[in-house]
Design a protein around this motif. Structure first.
Motif, PDB file in Angstrom:
ATOM      1  N   THR A  13     -39.390   9.942 -29.344  1.00  0.00           N
ATOM      2  CA  THR A  13     -38.577  10.665 -30.314  1.00  0.00           C
ATOM      3  C   THR A  13     -39.093  11.567 -31.407  1.00  0.00           C
ATOM      4  OG1 THR A  13     -37.494   8.632 -30.424  1.00  0.00           O
ATOM      5  CG2 THR A  13     -36.592  10.065 -31.707  1.00  0.00           C
TER       6      THR A  13
ATOM      7  N   ALA B 138     -40.449  14.917 -29.719  1.00  0.00           N
ATOM      8  CA  ALA B 138     -39.154  15.807 -29.383  1.00  0.00           C
ATOM      9  C   ALA B 138     -38.605  16.549 -30.662  1.00  0.00           C
ATOM     10  CB  ALA B 138     -37.962  14.957 -28.720  1.00  0.00           C
TER      11      ALA B 138
ATOM     12  N   VAL C  65     -37.260  19.892 -28.978  1.00  0.00           N
ATOM     13  CA  VAL C  65     -36.871  20.052 -27.547  1.00  0.00           C
ATOM     14  C   VAL C  65     -36.286  18.618 -27.291  1.00  0.00           C
ATOM     15  CG1 VAL C  65     -39.020  21.289 -27.087  1.00  0.00           C
ATOM     16  CG2 VAL C  65     -39.107  18.792 -26.850  1.00  0.00           C
ATOM     17  N   GLU C  66     -35.380  18.868 -26.341  1.00  0.00           N
ATOM     18  CA  GLU C  66     -34.614  17.827 -25.888  1.00  0.00           C
ATOM     19  C   GLU C  66     -35.483  16.493 -25.410  1.00  0.00           C
ATOM     20  OE1 GLU C  66     -31.504  17.383 -26.175  1.00  0.00           O
ATOM     21  OE2 GLU C  66     -30.709  19.382 -26.132  1.00  0.00           O
ATOM     22  N   LEU C  67     -35.030  15.361 -25.688  1.00  0.00           N
ATOM     23  CA  LEU C  67     -35.716  14.072 -25.459  1.00  0.00           C
ATOM     24  C   LEU C  67     -34.729  13.666 -24.209  1.00  0.00           C
ATOM     25  CD1 LEU C  67     -37.758  11.859 -25.766  1.00  0.00           C
ATOM     26  CD2 LEU C  67     -36.036  10.638 -27.196  1.00  0.00           C
ATOM     27  N   ALA C  68     -35.299  13.503 -23.105  1.00  0.00           N
ATOM     28  CA  ALA C  68     -34.386  13.066 -21.888  1.00  0.00           C
ATOM     29  C   ALA C  68     -34.933  11.851 -21.206  1.00  0.00           C
ATOM     30  CB  ALA C  68     -34.602  14.398 -20.814  1.00  0.00           C
ATOM     31  N   GLU C  69     -33.967  11.306 -20.562  1.00  0.00           N
ATOM     32  CA  GLU C  69     -34.442  10.167 -19.814  1.00  0.00           C
ATOM     33  C   GLU C  69     -34.242  10.363 -18.227  1.00  0.00           C
ATOM     34  OE1 GLU C  69     -32.135   6.566 -20.772  1.00  0.00           O
ATOM     35  OE2 GLU C  69     -32.692   6.511 -22.717  1.00  0.00           O
TER      36      GLU C  69
ATOM     37  N   ASP D 145     -31.132  11.825 -17.311  1.00  0.00           N
ATOM     38  CA  ASP D 145     -30.646  13.181 -17.894  1.00  0.00           C
ATOM     39  C   ASP D 145     -31.001  14.282 -16.950  1.00  0.00           C
ATOM     40  OD1 ASP D 145     -29.476  11.926 -19.862  1.00  0.00           O
ATOM     41  OD2 ASP D 145     -31.263  12.100 -20.844  1.00  0.00           O
TER      42      ASP D 145
ATOM     43  N   LEU E 115     -31.224  20.009 -16.571  1.00  0.00           N
ATOM     44  CA  LEU E 115     -30.805  18.923 -17.698  1.00  0.00           C
ATOM     45  C   LEU E 115     -29.270  18.611 -17.581  1.00  0.00           C
ATOM     46  CD1 LEU E 115     -32.590  17.637 -19.858  1.00  0.00           C
ATOM     47  CD2 LEU E 115     -31.891  19.708 -21.121  1.00  0.00           C
ATOM     48  N   LYS E 116     -28.891  17.588 -17.713  1.00  0.00           N
ATOM     49  CA  LYS E 116     -27.245  17.348 -17.628  1.00  0.00           C
ATOM     50  C   LYS E 116     -26.786  17.660 -18.894  1.00  0.00           C
ATOM     51  CE  LYS E 116     -27.572  14.048 -14.223  1.00  0.00           C
ATOM     52  NZ  LYS E 116     -27.626  12.313 -13.844  1.00  0.00           N
TER      53      LYS E 116
END
Lengths: 482, 324
Positions: free
Chosen positions: A244, A247, A252-256, A259, A269-270
């Motif tokens: 976290t 990001a 920037v986005e923190l994706a799993e 995502d 990216l969704k």
């Protein structure tokens, strides 16, 4: 290969002390700090220690310790007030040594996945590579951008009895700790501004900026159009706080894994508005979980098809898949040779002597002296899967003897190096504890070593285990400008 | 923005609003008990709360004999981990979701919520003693208010903020409608007693639980009349806890976010909710049946939630085209 290396006799000499020259006098670079502490007195330190703990608690600077429950236990980051100070000259040497090492290891990885000159020349045994868990056949002949594999490394250093820095582990997969390096600095400056007034300390907080630049540099659509994401295994991962943090600091986005989706070999990216193309993935998910189509089919943390997207050059993965073989603990023993082979230079930083359990002579030697050894599983990290000889029980030693005999390629052994010590403020007293150092190296357009690092402290008296997962603490680490 | 993060922010604010609403309900119920001398049996006072939070089933599981007492209800709604609407569970949900969305909320918001959670998590290990109950509920409301204040003053305006508004107002509208529905039913037999002291206390308690007592007094001068209470709590466009106010805020939030759908079910549902409120007056609605009206309203809220899920939190499903 290390037959004849003298085994350390216990109690032969005291471990190196970073702070004291002898029991009462501090080393020169600690003298201003020492004088300040003496004048300030105990009450002030006690108050500051409380402030620091409270601040970390409130800000939610935590890490997760795995236990039997699904969620793990969230703990507040343990922080010691007194900084570790590294003089400029000492640091220059470290920095040169780390650059050299990272340069050589990247050339090594490129070679392993293209042609394997080093094996053909007989410098490193083929078996050692092919049996390594982290040697990924799926990576053969792939050309990652700019031939960089280990964009981010966190090399663990310790000091021997004479205070000489030794490399303990290279950590080239998904090293963590950099957020704590920065949080430690923020807390230290807030709680103890008066300490800083007496030194010229080099900055570390620009790390996320360096990282973002290095990541954007890898974008297949060019740095200006780079959509970068951090890929995390999720909130129950021990380093989630750090994911976290990075990001957020980079914006920037923190994706799993869930995502992201791969369509036509392009990663997306969704989002609330549909799909959005991704260029660079700083993944904090291990190779084996990265892509269920390519590695472990049962992984839900990864992204199906991401390896193909990477092979097609449509996305950059950081660090590159397959990098782990270069910090396999059995390969580690060969790093000095690797440096000589690719760079034609003498290694600046030495290794800890390492015994290969595949070598019958080394193995017999180690098994006969397990109490004085640290045994490590070659593909583990974080202090899991290891035996600390001096602190082990007879059952544990029997268990490891059996495991080593069953699968010698899976283990290496090192003589116990008594880590250097430092003073910590613990329960109202100044006490000596063992510690190590993890500086962070970013390989982007250039190789940057951030002046500082994470100093980890074994909080239990006499303990040599510094991993936070095993109850370790930390110190702010100061590199002096002059 | 990332769908999963949008959903987390939405749930963070819904759970936080639930925490606040639960504290309000309990606090007002306690105060009302203290003041009203004809309060009736304990069970009669506390059972409606279970209806409001739709908690009968879970309650039965925890207290198989089904008897409702004040002490049990406090435990059930404050500490009970198995009740997703308890202050403990709702706050935990808010904090877990905030943790997921930590990179999209401000540092101040995160720290306020985390600190709040740490306090409540500490509380839950020992029983809340009766003399500290009221102070605790007040504290919970103050902490939620602090969070909203910090959000308004520190959070970047954009999609994330709009999802925060959607979560907050959807939960608030839902709870307000439920409170009104249950209280109105309970108070219905007393319609002859309009203007009686009992009415004053009962409807007064309802207004207070919605922080609307003073607003009501300023606006309506005919004493505490059920019709006027309905007018304020359902139809007012200026009272921050009314249904109409919530629908207006949600409509604005969706306009800010925009839609990538050609046929926007979220927009249609919001239009239906607005229409439900716009053409009516309190008297008409009460005459035709407040309960039926509120049921329709709550159904539309459920539809709204489902549409948000489809069109925003799972927007990628069935979409081949890349957004830019």
């Amino acid at each position: 290969m290390l037959a004849g290396y003298p085994m350390p006799e216990t109690n032969r000499a005291m471990p190196y002390h970073e702070f004291y020259l002898d029991d009462f006098q501090p080393r020169d670079h600690y003298r201003p700090l020492w004088e300040h502490i003496r004048r300030a007195g105990q009450n002030l330190l006690a108050e500051k220690a409380r402030d620091a703990h409270l601040a970390l608690h409130t800000e939610g600077v935590t890490f997760t310790v795995y236990d039997d429950s699904d969620e793990g236990i969230e703990r507040v980051w343990p922080f010691d007030l007194l900084p570790r100070i590294i003089p400029a000259r000492e640091w220059d040497l470290l920095e040169a040594g780390l650059r050299q090492r990272i340069r050589a290891l990247n050339l090594f990885l490129k070679d392993l996945y293209h042609g394997q000159r080093i094996i053909k020349d007989g410098v490193i045994p083929a078996e050692l590579i092919y049996k390594g868990k982290d040697f990924q056949r799926q990576v053969l002949d792939v050309d990652p951008p700019h031939d960089i594999y280990t964009h981010i490394s966190g090399v663990d250093l310790i000091r021997d009895l004479e205070g000489r820095y030794l490399v303990l582990e290279d950590n080239l997969r998904t090293p963590s700790g950099v957020s704590y390096m920065i949080e430690n600095r923020i807390i230290e400056r807030r709680i103890l501004p008066e300490f800083f007034a007496r030194y010229r300390v080099r900055r570390v907080e620009h790390y996320p900026d360096l990282l973002l630049k290095a990541l954007r540099h890898l974008s297949p659509r060019g740095a200006d159009a780079a959509e970068v994401v951090v890929l995390t295994p999720g909130i129950y991962n021990s380093a989630y706080f750090e994911h976290t943090f990075l990001a957020k600091e980079m914006g920037v986005e923190l994706a799993e894994g869930r995502d992201l989706v791969v369509r036509n070999n392009v990663v997306h990216l969704k989002t609330t508005r549909g799909l959005k193309r991704v260029d660079v993935v700083y993944r904090r998910v291990d190779d084996e979980f990265l892509d269920p189509l390519c590695f472990r089919a049962d992984s839900v943390l990864g992204v199906a098809g991401i390896m193909n997207a990477w092979r097609a050059g449509n996305v950059a993965l950081v660090n590159a898949p397959g990098s782990g073989i270069a910090d396999d603990k059995a390969v580690y023993a060969y790093v000095p040779e690797i440096i000589r082979y690719y760079l034609g230079e003498t290694p600046i930083l030495a290794n800890v002597p390492t015994y290969q359990m595949t070598d019958p002579h080394d193995r017999d030697l180690v098994l006969s002296q397990l109490e004085g050894m640290v045994v490590k599983a070659v593909a583990e990290s974080g202090g899991y899967g290891m035996l600390m000889g001096p602190a082990s029980t007879p059952e544990q030693r029997r268990d490891f003897t059996r495991r080593i005999q069953e699968n010698p390629r899976n283990y290496i052994a090192q003589p116990v190096v008594p880590l250097s010590r430092h003073v910590c403020y613990l329960d109202g007293e100044l006490e000596s504890r063992h510690l190590d150092l993890r500086p962070f190296i970013i390989y982007g357009e250039d190789i940057d070593v951030v002046p500082g690092g994470l100093t980890r402290v074994a909080m239990t008296k006499g303990s040599l285990v510094v991993n936070s997962s095993q109850g370790g603490g930390s110190k702010d680490t100061w590199v002096l400008a002059d | 923005m990332l769908s999963r993060i949008a959903e987390s922010i939405y749930w963070m604010s819904r759970f936080l609003e639930r925490t606040d609403n639960t504290a309000r309900l309990l606090d007002i119920n306690l105060n009302h008990l203290l003041e009203a001398n004809d309060a009736g049996a304990e069970e009669l006072q506390w059972a409606p709360l279970l209806h409001i939070v739709a908690g009968n089933e879970v309650y039965q599981r925890i207290f198989p004999d089904g008897t409702v007492t004040g002490a049990r209800m406090i435990r059930y709604m404050v500490q009970e981990k198995g009740n997703s609407g308890s202050i403990y569970a709702a706050l935990k949900g808010a904090r877990e979701n905030a943790r997921v969305a930590r990179d999209r909320i401000s540092k101040e918001m995160w720290e306020a919520l985390n600190e709040f959670w740490l306090q409540v998590d500490g509380h839950v290990t020992h029983r809340l003693s009766p003399e500290r109950e009221s102070a605790f509920f007040k504290h919970v409301r103050a902490e939620v208010a602090r969070f909203h204040g910090l959000t308004v003053s520190t959070m970047l305006r954009g999609d994330a903020f709009s999802f925060y508004l959607l979560g907050t107002f959807l939960e608030r509208a839902d709870m307000t409608a439920r409170i009104l529905d249950v209280k109105y039913h309970r108070l219905l037999p007393d319609l002859d007693l309009v203007g009686s002291p009992l009415d004053y206390y009962q409807w007064g308690a309802l207004l207070k639980s919605l922080s609307g007592f003073e607003a009501y007094r300023r606006h309506y001068h005919g004493g505490i009349r059920p019709l006027d209470v309905v007018d304020l709590v359902v139809f007012s466009r200026h009272f921050p806890r009314s249904l109409h106010f919530a629908v207006d805020r949600m409509t604005q939030a969706i306009q800010e976010i925009g839609t990538s759908q050609t046929d926007c079910a979220v927009c249609r549902t919001l239009e239906r909710l607005s229409a439900l409120l716009a053409a009516r007056e309190a008297e008409e609605v009460v005459r035709e049946g407040l309960h039926e009206f509120l049921t329709e309203f709550l159904d539309q809220l459920s539809t709204l939630h489902a549409s948000l899920q489809n069109e925003y939190f799972e927007a990628h499903l069935g979409m081949e085209q890349c957004a830019t």
